[in-house]
Scaffold this motif. Structure first.
Motif, PDB file in Angstrom:
ATOM      1  N   PHE A  60      -8.269   7.325 -12.873  1.00 40.38           N
ATOM      2  CA  PHE A  60      -6.932   7.547 -12.300  1.00 40.38           C
ATOM      3  C   PHE A  60      -5.828   6.919 -13.151  1.00 40.38           C
ATOM      4  CE2 PHE A  60      -9.934   7.097  -8.683  1.00 40.38           C
ATOM      5  CZ  PHE A  60      -9.877   8.412  -8.204  1.00 40.38           C
ATOM      6  N   PRO A  61      -5.679   7.355 -14.389  1.00 35.38           N
ATOM      7  CA  PRO A  61      -4.639   6.734 -15.229  1.00 35.38           C
ATOM      8  C   PRO A  61      -3.247   6.851 -14.607  1.00 35.38           C
ATOM      9  CG  PRO A  61      -5.595   8.692 -16.303  1.00 35.38           C
ATOM     10  CD  PRO A  61      -6.430   8.393 -15.115  1.00 35.38           C
ATOM     11  N   ALA A  62      -2.985   7.952 -13.923  1.00 38.44           N
ATOM     12  CA  ALA A  62      -1.640   8.157 -13.366  1.00 38.44           C
ATOM     13  C   ALA A  62      -1.330   7.123 -12.291  1.00 38.44           C
ATOM     14  CB  ALA A  62      -1.523   9.566 -12.793  1.00 38.44           C
ATOM     15  N   LEU A  63      -2.354   6.759 -11.524  1.00 40.20           N
ATOM     16  CA  LEU A  63      -2.166   5.802 -10.445  1.00 40.20           C
ATOM     17  C   LEU A  63      -1.740   4.433 -10.987  1.00 40.20           C
ATOM     18  CD1 LEU A  63      -2.457   6.205  -7.438  1.00 40.20           C
ATOM     19  CD2 LEU A  63      -4.841   5.474  -7.606  1.00 40.20           C
ATOM     20  N   PHE A  64      -2.284   4.107 -12.161  1.00 41.30           N
ATOM     21  CA  PHE A  64      -1.929   2.821 -12.768  1.00 41.30           C
ATOM     22  C   PHE A  64      -0.480   2.825 -13.263  1.00 41.30           C
ATOM     23  CE2 PHE A  64      -6.413   2.208 -12.617  1.00 41.30           C
ATOM     24  CZ  PHE A  64      -6.575   0.841 -12.485  1.00 41.30           C
ATOM     25  N   SER A  65       0.031   4.013 -13.614  1.00 42.37           N
ATOM     26  CA  SER A  65       1.423   4.042 -14.071  1.00 42.37           C
ATOM     27  C   SER A  65       2.381   3.909 -12.885  1.00 42.37           C
ATOM     28  CB  SER A  65       1.692   5.311 -14.885  1.00 42.37           C
ATOM     29  OG  SER A  65       1.496   6.444 -14.068  1.00 42.37           O
ATOM     30  N   TYR A  70       0.812  -1.223   0.000  1.00 42.31           N
ATOM     31  CA  TYR A  70       0.000   0.000   0.000  1.00 42.31           C
ATOM     32  C   TYR A  70       0.848   1.276   0.000  1.00 42.31           C
ATOM     33  CZ  TYR A  70      -4.641  -2.050   0.615  1.00 42.31           C
ATOM     34  OH  TYR A  70      -5.827  -2.693   0.410  1.00 42.31           O
ATOM     35  N   LYS A  71       2.160   1.130  -0.135  1.00 43.34           N
ATOM     36  CA  LYS A  71       3.018   2.303   0.056  1.00 43.34           C
ATOM     37  C   LYS A  71       2.613   3.466  -0.863  1.00 43.34           C
ATOM     38  CE  LYS A  71       7.515   4.193   0.420  1.00 43.34           C
ATOM     39  NZ  LYS A  71       7.011   5.283  -0.440  1.00 43.34           N
ATOM     40  N   GLU A  72       2.570   3.208  -2.185  1.00 43.82           N
ATOM     41  CA  GLU A  72       2.256   4.288  -3.131  1.00 43.82           C
ATOM     42  C   GLU A  72       0.826   4.790  -2.912  1.00 43.82           C
ATOM     43  OE1 GLU A  72       3.810   1.515  -4.140  1.00 43.82           O
ATOM     44  OE2 GLU A  72       5.761   2.343  -4.749  1.00 43.82           O
ATOM     45  N   LEU A  73      -0.053   3.854  -2.645  1.00 39.47           N
ATOM     46  CA  LEU A  73      -1.461   4.236  -2.481  1.00 39.47           C
ATOM     47  C   LEU A  73      -1.627   5.146  -1.255  1.00 39.47           C
ATOM     48  CD1 LEU A  73      -4.119   3.425  -4.058  1.00 39.47           C
ATOM     49  CD2 LEU A  73      -4.692   2.212  -1.963  1.00 39.47           C
TER      50      LEU A  73
END
Lengths: 474, 273
Positions: A182-187, A21-24
């Motif tokens: 959230f396209p950026a989140l997928f990158s 979950y770090k990035e999230l």
């Protein structure tokens, strides 16, 4: 009274964020609350446009209601998924072996591992299926195994759905919507795709075609029609698989085959993914009043000339008293130790268990053995004294109709609610596809979330919502 | 005994209907007391009828007529050699698990009156005695009367009414036997009467119960006897619905009239050469 400690999948008790979950977690802290509200409204518009709605039985009201969608995904690590996948494959192989055995030699009953009366007197055991040989020996082509988590390494199977598991369209649409929002989140994450599900499903169904079929088998989805609560899913899956969506009146039996009416004349069908319950599938064999089914379908099925998915009679494996024997079945059929755990369950049919259950209703969850979807269950800690007393009377009237389980401390995930981002309880339904030749799964599933603070009931019929589920690639 | 059977079932429609489908359980299986010398089941219009064995081992044919028609005619022509086995059924195909014959069905669910009747036979010396007790009590309590009940009449309703036909007697017997923990099943078949038995229906129904030392044993509560060489055993099931000679559906709005003719004759003994 101390508050029970719940396992949060993002943040540990000491405040540390779990690696998956770090990035999230960073994203959640850096995103303003207003942004979540905007994205949620955008998601609503997208779902409306996709036409994904859900009708709730017995509620009346808006039949076009959306299941609430939470824009914060749930994240599972590659390791967690690998463990679950292994366990799910083992469990589904076992369940199919069990159903086959029940409708053939009944070795597990003869061995005394599962009580004979539990099966043979069960309304989910269908005498009409005794001796039927479905291709590949598969009854549950599509299995939805409901899982809950209570700790870092503590996963439990809550129930098995071998009859007609629904909800996979939400898994696919949730992903679709998340990628748009959230396209950026997928990158920033390596999220395993789920969009091969339709291909996997049609491959699985074609592999289960009757033996006489040469070339590519013709597959159709049989729906009860537009008034069914899951009609959207039926048409969605037909679209994903590129197959016809039909109703009972579009099909007919002639000779030893099933045909569908098309504009080019009758076309033989080899595999039917049917979303009609057993009782209504063939008025010639089952409920004669059914106008939804296809008269004579069972005759063709029995002769091995059509594949029905899921198989007729598969519901015997969904019985909640039968569920308690699944770990023993794993050993019996596969000679393996069960990978996934069952929730400890009291069978009210047993005298001692019954006494315990009646004495401890306030701590237990009680379910009907034939129930599903959260209907007709008692959540002891949330029920009033009067509700518990009324339920106790029902249990006493027919104890063998009930099982009870401790109230589980379901894990929580960060969820966007009115007050902001807060932990809410979740469960998980992955979908397992079996053809006999292979078992296929996409890395993901349907995460359901109880949106009310403290609520443990995630069923969409009881006010639950859904989330996208991200399985991270290594 | 040689028994010849001619059974003709005709459905007529006042105007053409477009589709008919029927499941036919009209083909007897052999067992120790029954040899099939000749058996022909056909649709008068020549439509081929594929068949399969159902869960109980009954040969089941499917008739589909998928074009406008105003008559459906099914013909049975058979010759069967029978022997008296005092009701004991040996050597029949038995694919269905015996314990599953304890299942209650909608037509055989016991109510208080059936249970009470059954309890009255608990004291018998052995299971055969229990079965005879049930048979006699049911025959005494359900008077034979044609046309007062129908195919969906339950055992409980027949007992409450106090009259019925062989199907009702069989259902009541099955309900009581299962209540006492005896696996029981429904049998449909033919009866070649003319031997002084009290009741005569050429198309007949009775019951069988499973007795550990003997196997399946037939009891005909309508006549209060065990089946003998005048009985031709055709199909079995948990109740009438599964052993019914015909179960059908049609598409098309038209009045239906049904005409059934059954001729069951004891053939003269063949001359010894």
């Amino acid at each position: 009274m101390t508050e029970p400690a719940f396992f949060d999948e993002m943040t540990l008790a000491d405040g540390a964020v779990r690696p998956a979950y770090k990035e999230l977690s960073d994203w959640l802290t850096s995103t303003p609350a207003e942004q979540f509200r905007l994205k949620r409204r955008e998601a609503d518009i997208l779902f409306r446009r996709l036409g994904i709605t859900f009708a709730v039985y017995g509620e009346g009201g808006d039949p076009e209601r959306l299941i609430p969608f939470d824009v914060i995904p749930r994240v599972l690590s590659a390791l967690e998924w690998a463990y679950m996948q292994k366990g799910l494959e083992q469990r589904v192989r076992t369940l199919n072996a069990f159903i086959w055995d029940i409708y053939h030699d009944q070795e597990i009953l003869k061995a005394g591992v599962v009580p004979e009366a539990l099966i043979l007197k069960n309304s989910s055991y269908l005498p009409e299926m005794q001796g039927v040989d479905p291709p590949g020996g598969i009854y549950s082509h599509i299995s939805g195994i409901d899982m809950v988590r209570v700790g870092e390494n503590d996963f439990y199977v809550l129930e098995d759905n071998c009859r007609t598991p629904s909800g996979v369209s939400y898994m696919l649409e949730n992903r679709e919507v998340m990628m748009r929002l959230f396209p950026a989140l997928f990158s920033q994450h390596r999220v395993a795709p789920v969009d091969e599900y339709g291909d996997y499903l049609v491959q699985t169904l074609r592999e289960c075609a009757p033996r006489h079929v040469e070339g590519e088998a013709t597959v159709a989805i049989l729906t009860p029609g537009i008034f069914n609560s899951a009609y959207f899913e039926h048409s969605f899956l037909a679209d994903q698989m590129g197959v016809e969506l039909v109703e009972g009146q579009d099909l007919f039996v002639e000779g030893e085959s099933v045909f569908m009416r098309t504009t080019q004349g009758p076309k033989q069908v080899d595999v039917i993914y049917r979303r009609i319950d057993d009782a209504f599938i063939d008025p010639l064999t089952f409920n004669p009043e059914s106008a939804l089914g296809v008269p004579g379908l069972m005759n063709v099925y029995r002769a091995g000339r059509i594949t029905l998915a899921n198989g007729v009679g598969a519901g015997i494996a969904d019985d909640k008293a039968v569920y308690t024997y699944v770990p023993a079945m794993v050993k019996f059929y596969l000679g393996e130790e069960p990978i996934l755990k069952n929730v400890p369950t009291y069978r009210c049919a047993d005298q001692d268990s019954l006494a315990y259950v009646l004495d401890n209703l306030a701590e237990l969850v009680v379910k009907e053995v034939h129930g599903s979807g959260g209907y007709g269950m008692l959540v002891g800690p949330k029920a009033s004294q009067a509700e518990r007393e009324a339920y106790a009377a029902r249990i006493k009237a027919d104890p063998s109709d009930f099982i009870a389980q401790p109230t589980l401390a379901l894990s929580t995930c960060p969820t966007h609610v009115e007050e902001g981002v807060a932990p809410r309880h979740v469960d998980f339904r992955p979908f397992v596809l079996s053809s006999g030749a292979s078992i296929r799964m996409v890395k993901g599933g349907l995460t359901r979330v109880a949106l009310k603070s403290g609520s443990l009931v995630v069923n969409s019929s009881q006010g639950g919502g859904t989330k996208d589920t991200w399985v991270l690639e290594e | 005994m040689r028994i010849s059977i001619h059974h003709r079932t005709v459905y007529r429609y006042e105007r053409p209907i477009v589709y008919t489908i029927q499941s036919l359980k009209q083909t007897p299986q052999e067992y120790a007391a029954q040899t099939i010398l000749r058996w022909r089941l056909r649709s008068a219009d020549g439509t081929p009828m594929p068949s399969f064995l159902d869960s109980f081992g009954n040969r089941t044919h499917t008739l589909v007529i998928n074009k406008p028609h105003d008559v459906v005619e099914i013909l049975v022509d058979g010759l069967v050699e029978t022997r008296d086995s005092a009701g004991v059924v040996r050597g029949a195909p038995e694919p269905f698990p015996i314990a599953a014959y304890l299942r209650e069905t909608a037509l055989t669910e016991p109510d208080g009156a059936l249970k009470e009747l059954a309890e009255g036979c608990r004291g018998a010396a052995d299971l055969v005695g229990t079965a005879h007790c049930l048979m006699d009590k049911i025959r005494a309590r359900i008077d034979y009367r044609v046309g007062a009940t129908h195919v969906e009449t339950t055992a409980a309703a027949a007992l409450a009414a106090g009259y019925g036909v062989c199907q009702d007697h069989a259902h009541a017997f099955i309900a009581c036997a299962r209540h006492l923990g005896l696996p029981a099943r429904y049998v449909s078949g033919y009866l070649a009467a003319g031997d002084g038995s009290e009741v005569y229906e050429a198309s007949h129904a009775w019951a069988e119960i499973f007795i550990p030392d003997l196997g399946w044993v037939g009891f005909d509560p309508a006549n209060a006897i065990c089946p003998n060489q005048t009985y031709v055993r055709v199909a079995t099931g948990l109740d009438y619905r599964e052993a019914a000679p015909v179960r059908g559906l049609r598409k098309g709005l038209a009045e239906e009239s049904l005409d059934v003719a059954v001729r069951v004759i004891q053939e003269a003994e063949q001359q010894q050469a």
